[in-house]
Design a protein around this motif. Sequence first.
Motif, PDB file in Angstrom:
ATOM      1  N   THR A 132      42.770  33.944  28.706  1.00 56.87           N
ATOM      2  CA  THR A 132      41.669  34.653  29.362  1.00 56.87           C
ATOM      3  C   THR A 132      42.101  35.367  30.638  1.00 56.87           C
ATOM      4  O   THR A 132      41.320  36.135  31.197  1.00 56.87           O
ATOM      5  CB  THR A 132      40.527  33.683  29.729  1.00 56.87           C
ATOM      6  OG1 THR A 132      41.053  32.640  30.546  1.00 56.87           O
ATOM      7  CG2 THR A 132      39.880  33.109  28.493  1.00 56.87           C
ATOM      8  N   LEU A 136      39.897  38.157  32.623  1.00 54.55           N
ATOM      9  CA  LEU A 136      39.294  37.931  33.929  1.00 54.55           C
ATOM     10  C   LEU A 136      39.818  38.939  34.943  1.00 54.55           C
ATOM     11  O   LEU A 136      39.074  39.413  35.797  1.00 54.55           O
ATOM     12  CB  LEU A 136      39.549  36.493  34.387  1.00 54.55           C
ATOM     13  CG  LEU A 136      38.967  35.422  33.458  1.00 54.55           C
ATOM     14  CD1 LEU A 136      39.136  34.041  34.044  1.00 54.55           C
ATOM     15  CD2 LEU A 136      37.513  35.682  33.123  1.00 54.55           C
ATOM     16  N   TYR A 139      37.881  41.978  34.247  1.00 55.52           N
ATOM     17  CA  TYR A 139      36.510  41.746  34.711  1.00 55.52           C
ATOM     18  C   TYR A 139      36.449  41.926  36.220  1.00 55.52           C
ATOM     19  O   TYR A 139      35.561  42.590  36.746  1.00 55.52           O
ATOM     20  CB  TYR A 139      36.066  40.336  34.333  1.00 55.52           C
ATOM     21  CG  TYR A 139      34.620  40.039  34.641  1.00 55.52           C
ATOM     22  CD1 TYR A 139      33.622  40.330  33.718  1.00 55.52           C
ATOM     23  CD2 TYR A 139      34.242  39.478  35.862  1.00 55.52           C
ATOM     24  CE1 TYR A 139      32.298  40.061  33.999  1.00 55.52           C
ATOM     25  CE2 TYR A 139      32.912  39.208  36.149  1.00 55.52           C
ATOM     26  CZ  TYR A 139      31.939  39.497  35.213  1.00 55.52           C
ATOM     27  OH  TYR A 139      30.635  39.240  35.487  1.00 55.52           O
ATOM     28  N   TYR A 169      34.263  32.723  37.625  1.00 50.42           N
ATOM     29  CA  TYR A 169      35.480  32.928  36.823  1.00 50.42           C
ATOM     30  C   TYR A 169      35.859  31.655  36.084  1.00 50.42           C
ATOM     31  O   TYR A 169      36.292  31.686  34.934  1.00 50.42           O
ATOM     32  CB  TYR A 169      36.622  33.422  37.724  1.00 50.42           C
ATOM     33  CG  TYR A 169      36.439  34.878  38.103  1.00 50.42           C
ATOM     34  CD1 TYR A 169      36.942  35.890  37.300  1.00 50.42           C
ATOM     35  CD2 TYR A 169      35.720  35.239  39.232  1.00 50.42           C
ATOM     36  CE1 TYR A 169      36.748  37.221  37.620  1.00 50.42           C
ATOM     37  CE2 TYR A 169      35.501  36.570  39.560  1.00 50.42           C
ATOM     38  CZ  TYR A 169      36.021  37.551  38.744  1.00 50.42           C
ATOM     39  OH  TYR A 169      35.812  38.867  39.041  1.00 50.42           O
ATOM     40  N   MET A 172      33.611  31.463  33.101  1.00 49.87           N
ATOM     41  CA  MET A 172      34.024  32.359  32.003  1.00 49.87           C
ATOM     42  C   MET A 172      35.247  31.819  31.278  1.00 49.87           C
ATOM     43  O   MET A 172      35.370  31.910  30.054  1.00 49.87           O
ATOM     44  CB  MET A 172      34.287  33.771  32.545  1.00 49.87           C
ATOM     45  CG  MET A 172      33.004  34.474  32.984  1.00 49.87           C
ATOM     46  SD  MET A 172      33.255  36.213  33.371  1.00 49.87           S
ATOM     47  CE  MET A 172      34.149  36.091  34.897  1.00 49.87           C
ATOM     48  N   SER A 173      36.167  31.243  32.050  1.00 47.76           N
ATOM     49  CA  SER A 173      37.374  30.685  31.453  1.00 47.76           C
ATOM     50  C   SER A 173      37.008  29.503  30.552  1.00 47.76           C
ATOM     51  O   SER A 173      37.505  29.382  29.422  1.00 47.76           O
ATOM     52  CB  SER A 173      38.299  30.258  32.586  1.00 47.76           C
ATOM     53  OG  SER A 173      39.582  30.064  32.110  1.00 47.76           O
ATOM     54  N   ILE A 268      32.085  38.056  27.791  1.00 47.08           N
ATOM     55  CA  ILE A 268      32.575  38.277  29.153  1.00 47.08           C
ATOM     56  C   ILE A 268      32.605  39.766  29.496  1.00 47.08           C
ATOM     57  O   ILE A 268      32.014  40.208  30.477  1.00 47.08           O
ATOM     58  CB  ILE A 268      33.982  37.656  29.331  1.00 47.08           C
ATOM     59  CG1 ILE A 268      33.879  36.122  29.277  1.00 47.08           C
ATOM     60  CG2 ILE A 268      34.613  38.104  30.634  1.00 47.08           C
ATOM     61  CD1 ILE A 268      35.214  35.408  29.205  1.00 47.08           C
ATOM     62  N   HIS A 271      29.375  41.572  29.429  1.00 46.33           N
ATOM     63  CA  HIS A 271      28.501  41.099  30.513  1.00 46.33           C
ATOM     64  C   HIS A 271      27.242  40.420  30.007  1.00 46.33           C
ATOM     65  O   HIS A 271      26.155  40.654  30.542  1.00 46.33           O
ATOM     66  CB  HIS A 271      28.132  42.257  31.455  1.00 46.33           C
ATOM     67  CG  HIS A 271      29.328  42.974  31.986  1.00 46.33           C
ATOM     68  ND1 HIS A 271      29.326  44.299  32.329  1.00 46.33           N
ATOM     69  CD2 HIS A 271      30.594  42.542  32.203  1.00 46.33           C
ATOM     70  CE1 HIS A 271      30.525  44.657  32.744  1.00 46.33           C
ATOM     71  NE2 HIS A 271      31.314  43.615  32.663  1.00 46.33           N
ATOM     72  N   SER A 273      27.544  36.844  29.132  1.00 47.75           N
ATOM     73  CA  SER A 273      28.109  35.530  28.850  1.00 47.75           C
ATOM     74  C   SER A 273      27.043  34.439  28.886  1.00 47.75           C
ATOM     75  O   SER A 273      27.175  33.426  28.206  1.00 47.75           O
ATOM     76  CB  SER A 273      29.264  35.224  29.802  1.00 47.75           C
ATOM     77  OG  SER A 273      28.940  35.546  31.120  1.00 47.75           O
TER      78      SER A 273
END
Lengths: 410, 410
Positions: A132, A136, A139, A169, A172-173, A268, A271, A273
């Motif tokens: 990821t 990220l 992002y 972050y 998201m990970s 992710i 947008h 998530s």
Amino acid sequence: AQLGTNATSALAVNVALSALVFAVTLRLVPALAATFVAAGQFGHDVNKPDRPPIPEGLGVVCGVVYLVALFVFIPVPFVDHFFGDRSSFPLETLAVLLSALLSICCMIFLGFADDVLDLRWRHKVLLPTLATVPLLMVYYVTYNKTHVVIPIPLRFALGTTIELGMFYYVFMSLLAVFCTNSINILAGINGVEAGQSLVIALAIAANSYIQLVSTDCCVQENLFTLYLILPFIATTAALLYHNWYPSRVFVGDTYCYFAGMTFAVVGILGHFSKTMVLFFVPQLFNFALSLPQLFRWVECPRHRLPRLNKDTGLLEPSRASLASGTWLGRQCVTILSALGLVRVYYKDTAKPSYDGAEVSNFTLINVLLLWFGPQREDTLTKLVLAVQVLTTLVAFVVRYPLASIVYNPL
Amino acid sequence: AQLGTNATSALAVNVALSALVFAVTLRLVPALAATFVAAGQFGHDVNKPDRPPIPEGLGVVCGVVYLVALFVFIPVPFVDHFFGDRSSFPLETLAVLLSALLSICCMIFLGFADDVLDLRWRHKVLLPTLATVPLLMVYYVTYNKTHVVIPIPLRFALGTTIELGMFYYVFMSLLAVFCTNSINILAGINGVEAGQSLVIALAIAANSYIQLVSTDCCVQENLFTLYLILPFIATTAALLYHNWYPSRVFVGDTYCYFAGMTFAVVGILGHFSKTMVLFFVPQLFNFALSLPQLFRWVECPRHRLPRLNKDTGLLEPSRASLASGTWLGRQCVTILSALGLVRVYYKDTAKPSYDGAEVSNFTLINVLLLWFGPQREDTLTKLVLAVQVLTTLVAFVVRYPLASIVYNPL
Ligand SMILES: [Mg+2]
Ligand SMILES: [Mg+2]
């Protein structure tokens, strides 16, 4: 939103490519099945009386067809810029697309390595996390919104938004690790991995389509999502055709990782998530229910898939022994059996004691078997998919009508 | 050139990461060897008297360690921009890095699939071509120089530069296919795949280093090249340690594809694809020499590696039968044997006729055996590496002192 001619024709090319992806996957999967068996890549279908050998890991064919299609597609959204002014080239959009494909490619590769070499759990958590990093990075560079909007009823206490910063972050990970592994553990009966992924993918496509036609917001994000998810739907549908009961091929870890990472990537970089989490409610439930076994509080057999009763031809809940569990595990069993989520099988029903007793394995599939009784394998898959469809519909209610009550219109 | 503090510290981090890559690969390769054998991934070392089984395809471990290191490295060159002005973020550099990793990741994956499933030739040509799409996209967007500078002696006829346009992209795409496959066919004796790749990688690093210290031109390109090639050198050196005669592991197609694509990527995105061709002269020679067999004008056995003479313990040229070849093939044999590049073994030396005769296989390795006589396997590998080192030195002479005569200073 009114789409430009460039976006409209890119979407048309994507739909045409997806049709091709469907046709190619449909033919390639059976054509390559023998190659997989010859290379030793097969497993036994333990839920059939004769346990036939079935080629395993055909999801890698999906993954490669998908990647090839998207490699061909990469230049399409940029055609307008090729012969015009290069200084206005949308490098951000290209970086988003490249990082998406990089993460997905890594996960297909990791899944295939897992199918061939049988990796350890630490690899299954560590490597998706690393995969990821490009996501990220992109992002951060292109978007970097890390706040969460608070529902109106809670704003008196928390304010309108909360800035999560770094933690967003981390979220998201974790989402990526969760997506890649959670499909892999809601598995084990014919068609269930590809089936649930197909439902989720259709929900994602519907969500982006609704937003594209009903609002002017997030057009680029929704286009990006459709570009990535339509070929995925196509290749998954073709795989499911061969993987449906009785399976002629197995999808393998490759497919689960491929599907999970594709979802994480569109969630992710598209947008949405948080909406994505709503689509994963059955997987979340299954994961949470599995925790006592994953932590080994209760014995965790190598496979937890339902077992075939050869007399009836129906699947029944598989069981774990309570002999080796911990005190904590037994508390979980007591609570979960009161909730009807597991069943305890006593050695002597007249004298109910956990010593020598067994418990149904802690999975959503076993819960369905407890609630609806023993089932044919294909009926059971349909039940799981019905749960997935229902939670998706609920997710849309939460996401749209309900969100407009608890949030101001965005 | 004077490097900024950001570039200097990024390079320092890269060197530190490379040291870690070396240590990790050195330990992981033997640690995972048993897993490969258990999964059926092994081959027999046919050039040893007892043909021991050797774990095959350990190059995938290199590839994964390399990718992990570069994923960790991705943010490093951009640290200055993280907390400063995001609008000046060098998106171009990020896109270059992402497309490079995407192409390399695809090729490691393809190589691993080839090791496990044994792909067809059409896949080995088609898939690397597709894997260059992101590279060429990014080349187009960020650079798009498609002219070639003409040597001074020819300028009276051709002008100073020739604009190749589309054809330059075709050349770069072919370069990628050539690099990925040409190392794979200069193979078959212990240590030769990783050895030749190490020499080429060191040449690339030296070339970038020379340019960085001696000129102010192409600083970004040379930094990019070093970022990608230093971890590659580290992982290759560690693999070579285990792959050197007598091999404890085989590198597999995975490694050859990984190495080839890494070279193609740095050549294309580092903007020295023509210099790269100079480093590949032994591979070009081997490829050109192989053509009569690749086209089946002369019989092409499944393996063309030298064969062990069990009495002497030395390797001798392997042979193909001349019975099934075409007229064209026999012409090639006549010409090449006059040049000393192949040897014909007549059935009856008193009556030299191609009927029933055999010919040494058309490879660089066999040529060396013809010229220098039968060799121990490790001596033969050293001979191939000596050829690689010599041509690299010639390449530097062509590239630097000679270029300044036939080109104006750049
Ligand atoms: Mg596995
Ligand atoms: Mg092969």
